[in-house]
Design a protein around this motif. Structure first.
Motif, short mmCIF file in Angstrom:
data_model
loop_
_atom_site.label_atom_id
_atom_site.label_comp_id
_atom_site.label_asym_id
_atom_site.label_seq_id
_atom_site.Cartn_x
_atom_site.Cartn_y
_atom_site.Cartn_z
N LYS A 79 0.83 -1.22 0.00
CA LYS A 79 0.00 0.00 0.00
C LYS A 79 0.85 1.26 0.00
CE LYS A 79 -4.39 -1.55 1.71
NZ LYS A 79 -5.36 -1.54 2.77
N PHE A 80 1.62 1.46 -1.03
CA PHE A 80 2.43 2.67 -1.12
C PHE A 80 1.56 3.84 -1.57
CE2 PHE A 80 3.05 -0.08 -4.80
CZ PHE A 80 2.53 0.70 -5.82
N LEU A 81 1.96 5.04 -1.13
CA LEU A 81 1.18 6.24 -1.45
C LEU A 81 1.64 6.84 -2.78
CD1 LEU A 81 1.00 8.10 1.98
CD2 LEU A 81 -0.84 6.88 0.82
N LEU A 82 0.68 7.16 -3.60
CA LEU A 82 0.97 7.83 -4.88
C LEU A 82 0.40 9.24 -4.83
CD1 LEU A 82 -0.26 4.87 -7.07
CD2 LEU A 82 2.10 5.64 -6.99
N PRO A 83 1.13 10.21 -5.38
CA PRO A 83 0.56 11.57 -5.40
C PRO A 83 -0.66 11.62 -6.31
CG PRO A 83 2.61 11.49 -6.67
CD PRO A 83 2.45 10.14 -6.01
N LEU A 84 -1.67 12.38 -5.89
CA LEU A 84 -2.90 12.49 -6.66
C LEU A 84 -2.62 13.16 -8.01
CD1 LEU A 84 -5.71 11.69 -5.61
CD2 LEU A 84 -6.15 14.11 -5.26
N PRO A 85 -3.18 12.63 -9.10
CA PRO A 85 -2.96 13.28 -10.39
C PRO A 85 -3.49 14.72 -10.38
CG PRO A 85 -4.07 11.17 -10.69
CD PRO A 85 -4.05 11.46 -9.21
N LYS A 86 -2.79 15.61 -11.09
CA LYS A 86 -3.22 17.00 -11.13
C LYS A 86 -4.49 17.18 -11.96
CE LYS A 86 0.88 19.47 -9.90
NZ LYS A 86 2.04 18.58 -10.17
N SER A 87 -4.61 16.33 -12.98
CA SER A 87 -5.74 16.49 -13.89
C SER A 87 -7.02 15.88 -13.33
CB SER A 87 -5.39 15.88 -15.25
OG SER A 87 -6.38 14.99 -15.68
N LYS A 88 -8.09 16.65 -13.47
CA LYS A 88 -9.40 16.22 -12.96
C LYS A 88 -9.88 14.98 -13.71
CE LYS A 88 -13.24 18.74 -11.03
NZ LYS A 88 -14.03 19.96 -11.07
N ILE A 89 -9.61 14.96 -15.01
CA ILE A 89 -10.04 13.83 -15.84
C ILE A 89 -9.39 12.54 -15.33
CG2 ILE A 89 -10.05 12.90 -18.20
CD1 ILE A 89 -9.74 15.91 -19.11
N GLU A 90 -8.12 12.64 -14.98
CA GLU A 90 -7.40 11.46 -14.50
C GLU A 90 -7.93 11.01 -13.15
OE1 GLU A 90 -3.14 12.15 -16.78
OE2 GLU A 90 -3.18 12.15 -14.61
N ARG A 91 -8.23 11.98 -12.29
CA ARG A 91 -8.77 11.62 -10.98
C ARG A 91 -10.12 10.95 -11.12
NH1 ARG A 91 -6.79 16.94 -9.34
NH2 ARG A 91 -8.91 17.74 -9.40
N LYS A 92 -10.90 11.45 -12.07
CA LYS A 92 -12.22 10.88 -12.32
C LYS A 92 -12.09 9.45 -12.87
CE LYS A 92 -16.62 11.99 -14.24
NZ LYS A 92 -17.21 12.43 -15.51
#
Lengths: 195, 207
Positions: A37-50
């Protein structure tokens, strides 16, 4: 005499500790085991987060936070010539998944750029017109945690009954035929027969 | 008995060291099983000779394509980025140039060409770079007299390898940027792009 033995055992312990430290977290994810369970930084793009279905509220996410039955993780580097040559084939895999209204909901792809900065990952994305999220691992943190030695490396995880992400595919190297690879992933994950 | 223990200790130490070395290597970015991992090296091991603003020492070196390339070929025509890498067939180096190979537009945007230099001989460089795909920039061999150009630029290490170093030389042949990098790490592409962009601005001012 006692102190001599004590000294000696301490020395051996020290050496053994060194040895274990060297190996800690350095085994690539194994099939049947839970994904680390390593942490990844949240993508900056909204489309990618969605696309990933990850919450905007936190700065990080883990592979098991991704809202889908199966996640294909590509470990790559912008600097790796094999990853460069293989990029169009991974794009075809993504397109193949997106073409299928059912698979599209159940399989997501995410790339992790080992030793790559945000700029370098973005450069790779633009260069090969990559649609799925690419996450930078600039300081080799994830690399150290998952112990993948060679890029590209593909890991596929599946959500089990308890909601854990379990590895069912973990191999170095890419694939020539994206359709065969997808078929294999679908088969190994069992997502089609479960329904 | 004592001897036996010592032997055991020796074995343990060797084993531990090997295990440590094996696990501390940087990502082997492709190139299959041909990469030699030297482990962690002293970050830099040379005495800098140049500083920003100096005239870049001229040189002529053989390239893997068979022709010779001189720095003065580009005087008044192109900005020049020189990328020294320590040695062929080593992990970080095997990644650095393939990265530049897909970043041609970053160089061209600022009217720059790239010269890759290592102290390996031409056949070695040929075999090594061939695995990276078709490179758009010349790869030059500073093999003989060994490391002469690396030495002129103050980047020849005590073991005969070169530093992992970047130099930006403008169209007037002046050194504008020097990065003698930690040999174990890859310089960031954005830093190079940013330094190149400064060159552009200055060029505009002159006009």
């Amino acid at each position: 005499m006692v102190s001599k033995i004590l000294k000696r055992s301490l020395w051996v312990l020290f050496v053994l500790g060194f040895y274990f430290q060297g190996f800690a977290g350095n085994v690539a994810p194994q099939v049947g085991k839970e994904m680390p369970k390593f942490l990844l930084p949240l993508p900056k793009s909204k489309i990618e987060r969605k696309y990933l279905g990850v919450s905007d509220k936190k700065n990080n996410f883990t592979i098991s936070d991704i809202k889908s039955d199966v996640v294909i993780v590509e470990i790559f580097s912008m600097y790796c010539p094999h990853c460069q040559r293989h990029a169009p084939t991974v794009n075809k895999l993504y397109d193949e998944i997106q073409k299928d209204p059912e698979l599209k909901k159940r399989i997501k792809i995410v790339g992790i750029g080992i030793g790559n900065s945000q700029y370098e990952v973005d450069f790779f994305r633009k260069k090969y017109k990559i649609q799925f999220p690419l996450i930078p691992d600039g300081e080799f943190k994830i690399y150290k945690e998952i112990g993948v030695k060679r890029t590209p490396y593909f890991i596929a995880v599946k959500r089990d009954k308890d909601g854990k992400s379990v590895v069912f595919y973990s191999k170095p190297g890419g694939f020539d035929d994206h359709k065969e690879f997808l078929k294999n992933i679908v088969k190994l994950s069992g997502i089609k027969t479960e329904k | 008995m004592l001897v036996g223990r010592k032997k055991l200790q020796g074995l343990l130490v060797t084993f531990a060291l090997l295990a440590f070395l094996a696990s501390s290597g940087v990502v082997i970015a492709g190139l299959k099983d041909s990469i030699y991992n030297p482990g962690k090296l002293k970050p830099t091991d040379s005495v800098p000779k140049l500083k920003v603003g100096d005239k870049a020492p001229d040189f002529t070196l053989p390239s893997v394509n068979g022709n010779k390339v001189s720095l003065h070929d580009f005087l008044g025509k192109k900005n020049v980025v020189i990328s020294f890498v320590p040695a062929a067939w080593t992990p970080v180096c095997s990644g650095q140039w393939p990265g530049y190979n897909i970043a041609r537009e970053v160089f061209e945007k600022y009217d720059a060409i790239l010269l890759g230099i290592s102290v390996d001989n031409v056949p070695t460089l040929y075999a090594w770079t061939k695995q990276m795909g078709k490179l758009w920039f010349p790869v030059l061999s500073d093999f003989w007299p060994h490391g002469r150009v690396a030495k002129m630029y103050g980047v020849l290490r005590s073991d005969g390898m070169a530093e992992r170093a970047l130099f930006i030389i403008d169209k007037n042949g002046i050194v504008r940027y020097i990065d003698i990098h930690d040999i174990n790490e890859r310089p960031r592409l954005e830093v190079l792009a940013r330094e190149l962009s400064k060159l552009e601005k200055k060029g505009k001012e002159v006009k």
